[in-house]
Design an enzyme around this catalytic site. Structure first.
Site, PDB file in Angstrom:
ATOM      1  N   ILE A 280      -7.687  12.578  11.185  1.00 53.90           N
ATOM      2  CA  ILE A 280      -8.578  13.335  10.295  1.00 53.90           C
ATOM      3  C   ILE A 280     -10.012  12.799  10.297  1.00 53.90           C
ATOM      4  CG2 ILE A 280      -6.687  14.194   8.838  1.00 53.90           C
ATOM      5  CD1 ILE A 280      -7.720  12.238   6.627  1.00 53.90           C
TER       6      ILE A 280
ATOM      7  N   LYS B 213     -10.908   6.435  -2.394  1.00 51.36           N
ATOM      8  CA  LYS B 213     -10.088   7.592  -2.817  1.00 51.36           C
ATOM      9  C   LYS B 213     -10.885   8.460  -3.797  1.00 51.36           C
ATOM     10  CE  LYS B 213      -6.271   8.445  -2.060  1.00 51.36           C
ATOM     11  NZ  LYS B 213      -5.647   9.277  -0.990  1.00 51.36           N
TER      12      LYS B 213
ATOM     13  N   TYR C  71      -5.761   6.170   4.060  1.00 50.76           N
ATOM     14  CA  TYR C  71      -5.798   4.721   4.285  1.00 50.76           C
ATOM     15  C   TYR C  71      -5.250   4.113   2.995  1.00 50.76           C
ATOM     16  CZ  TYR C  71      -7.491   0.041   5.284  1.00 50.76           C
ATOM     17  OH  TYR C  71      -7.560  -1.310   5.519  1.00 50.76           O
ATOM     18  N   THR C  72      -4.101   3.411   3.074  1.00 49.87           N
ATOM     19  CA  THR C  72      -3.421   2.988   1.836  1.00 49.87           C
ATOM     20  C   THR C  72      -3.269   1.458   1.688  1.00 49.87           C
ATOM     21  OG1 THR C  72      -1.285   3.297   2.937  1.00 49.87           O
ATOM     22  CG2 THR C  72      -2.085   5.134   1.606  1.00 49.87           C
TER      23      THR C  72
ATOM     24  N   LEU D 232       4.961  10.171   1.895  1.00 46.46           N
ATOM     25  CA  LEU D 232       4.838  11.535   1.372  1.00 46.46           C
ATOM     26  C   LEU D 232       4.975  12.563   2.499  1.00 46.46           C
ATOM     27  CD1 LEU D 232       4.174  13.553  -0.888  1.00 46.46           C
ATOM     28  CD2 LEU D 232       1.742  13.153  -0.411  1.00 46.46           C
TER      29      LEU D 232
ATOM     30  N   THR E 242      -4.933   8.636  -6.495  1.00 47.71           N
ATOM     31  CA  THR E 242      -4.264   7.427  -6.978  1.00 47.71           C
ATOM     32  C   THR E 242      -4.696   7.002  -8.382  1.00 47.71           C
ATOM     33  OG1 THR E 242      -4.144   5.039  -6.545  1.00 47.71           O
ATOM     34  CG2 THR E 242      -6.060   6.155  -5.709  1.00 47.71           C
ATOM     35  N   ASP E 243      -3.820   6.253  -9.041  1.00 49.45           N
ATOM     36  CA  ASP E 243      -4.151   5.610 -10.315  1.00 49.45           C
ATOM     37  C   ASP E 243      -5.268   4.571 -10.138  1.00 49.45           C
ATOM     38  OD1 ASP E 243      -2.122   4.342  -8.711  1.00 49.45           O
ATOM     39  OD2 ASP E 243      -1.837   2.867 -10.310  1.00 49.45           O
TER      40      ASP E 243
ATOM     41  N   TYR F  84     -10.353   0.443  -1.931  1.00 49.60           N
ATOM     42  CA  TYR F  84      -9.367   1.521  -1.792  1.00 49.60           C
ATOM     43  C   TYR F  84      -9.583   2.594  -2.864  1.00 49.60           C
ATOM     44  CZ  TYR F  84      -4.883   3.933  -2.393  1.00 49.60           C
ATOM     45  OH  TYR F  84      -3.911   4.893  -2.562  1.00 49.60           O
TER      46      TYR F  84
ATOM     47  N   TRP G 233       2.621   4.136  -7.801  1.00 47.89           N
ATOM     48  CA  TRP G 233       3.856   3.378  -7.567  1.00 47.89           C
ATOM     49  C   TRP G 233       4.881   4.194  -6.764  1.00 47.89           C
ATOM     50  CZ3 TRP G 233       5.545  -0.287 -12.108  1.00 47.89           C
ATOM     51  CH2 TRP G 233       4.435  -0.947 -12.621  1.00 47.89           C
TER      52      TRP G 233
END
Ligand SMILES: NC(=O)c1ccc[n+]([C@@H]2O[C@H](COP(=O)([O-])OP(=O)(O)OC[C@H]3O[C@@H](n4cnc5c(N)ncnc54)[C@H](OP(=O)(O)O)[C@@H]3O)[C@@H](O)[C@H]2O)c1
Length: 291
Positions: A37, A129, A61-62, A12, A101-102, A125, A150
């Site tokens: 951050i 979030k 953090y993904t 992104l 996120t979903d 995760y 996605w």
């Protein structure tokens, strides 16, 4: 406007850089080595020097499965890093544009999740979030949180690149066919954030809150893989079309159970004149940019 962007080298972040560089906004973009951050002092120092009109947080953090082993690190970035940004946005009286996120949902719905739907994250995760979302809402009035799902692009690691790599390594690919969601092109997500910044810039106000932004058509991972491989084969990006076999989630165990149903309702953003993207056309763009 002076735009402060964190996480500039992620999927992104890279797309935001591409788009904002071509606008009249002044972009101050940082990667994690320039602005970590999780370092509150650094966040305070840099925001005070840049004096932004808006902050866009593309840092996160993904690593969904790894987060189960690195819980502290996931929360450090996704909750506390976000908290430091929100606090500075509050001090400077500017908005924070943030992405979630979903995975904040349990994935058990049978109809699209609304921004107001009950959250029930299933792993670290998603929980971290959600903690980030909550800390923004309790710290700031002026914020936009866009939940997405996605995400793919020409940058970083993503499902599109994984499928192309596997197609060149194997004759047969087994892909999960009982998890549903909407692929989302990171540049279209970035464009929606820039459009919202522009609306804020021209009106001085926005309908602040939580929104959903994803691609337009729902599919399964197997359906997404089929579209990727079909298009890649036509563009000669893969040596041959592998056999694509649908499998159940049960036969592909992961550390964190993936949501079976990740479809997010985008109607609220459409009211703000932000339309969701055609991910199939976006896939053509991404494939044409890959080496
Ligand atoms: N990818 C998806 O499928 C997906 C789905 C739903 C929601 N999202 C959300 O969408 C947003 C963007 O995701 P993405 O795919 O662009 O993620 P990404 O490609 O993994 O990028 C995340 C960026 O955050 C940076 N970062 C990590 N820790 C940091 C820290 N402490 N300080 C500053 N920067 C830090 C990383 O930099 P380093 O590499 O240098 O650490 C990386 O450039 C995230 O909020 C994510 O949760 C993504």
């Amino acid at each position: 406007m002076r735009v402060l962007l964190t996480g500039k080298n992620g999927q992104l972040g890279s797309c935001l850089q591409d788009l904002i560089t071509n606008t009249s906004h002044d972009l101050f973009a940082f990667d994690s080595s320039e602005l970590d951050i999780t370092n509150q002092e650094e966040v305070v120092k840099i925001t005070n020097v840049v004096k932004p009109n808006v902050i866009i947080n593309a840092a996160a953090y993904t690593a969904v499965d790894q987060a189960e082993l690195e819980c502290d690190q996931a929360y450090a970035v996704n909750e506390f890093g976000v908290k430091y940004l929100a606090e500075q946005a509050s001090v400077l009286d500017i908005p924070l544009f943030h992405v979630s996120t979903d995975y904040v949902f349990d994935g058990l719905n049978v109809e699209p999740y609304q921004p107001s739907s009950k959250t029930e994250p299933q792993g670290v995760y998603g929980q971290s979030k959600l903690a980030g979302e909550k800390v923004i809402a309790s710290t700031l009035d002026k914020y936009i949180i866009l939940r997405t799902a996605w995400v793919f692009s020409e940058y970083g690691n993503n499902f599109v690149k994984t499928m192309l790599r596997l197609a060149n390594e194997k004759d047969e690919l087994s892909v999960v066919s009982d998890q549903y969601g909407n692929p989302t092109y990171a540049k279209d997500l970035a464009r929606s954030i820039v459009q919202l910044c522009d609306q804020y810039n021209s009106k001085g106000v926005l309908e602040w809150g939580v929104y959903h932004y994803t691609g337009d058509i729902s599919t399964s991972w197997h359906g997404f893989a089929r579209a990727i491989l079909f298009k890649a084969n036509k563009l000669n990006l893969i040596d041959k079309m592998p056999k694509l076999t649908p499998i159940s989630s049960e036969s592909f165990p992961t550390a964190v159970k993936r949501p079976a149903y990740s479809i997010l309702d985008n109607s609220d953003l459409k009211r703000l004149n932000i339309s969701n993207s055609s991910w199939l056309s976006a896939l053509d763009i991404v494939l044409s940019k890959l080496p």
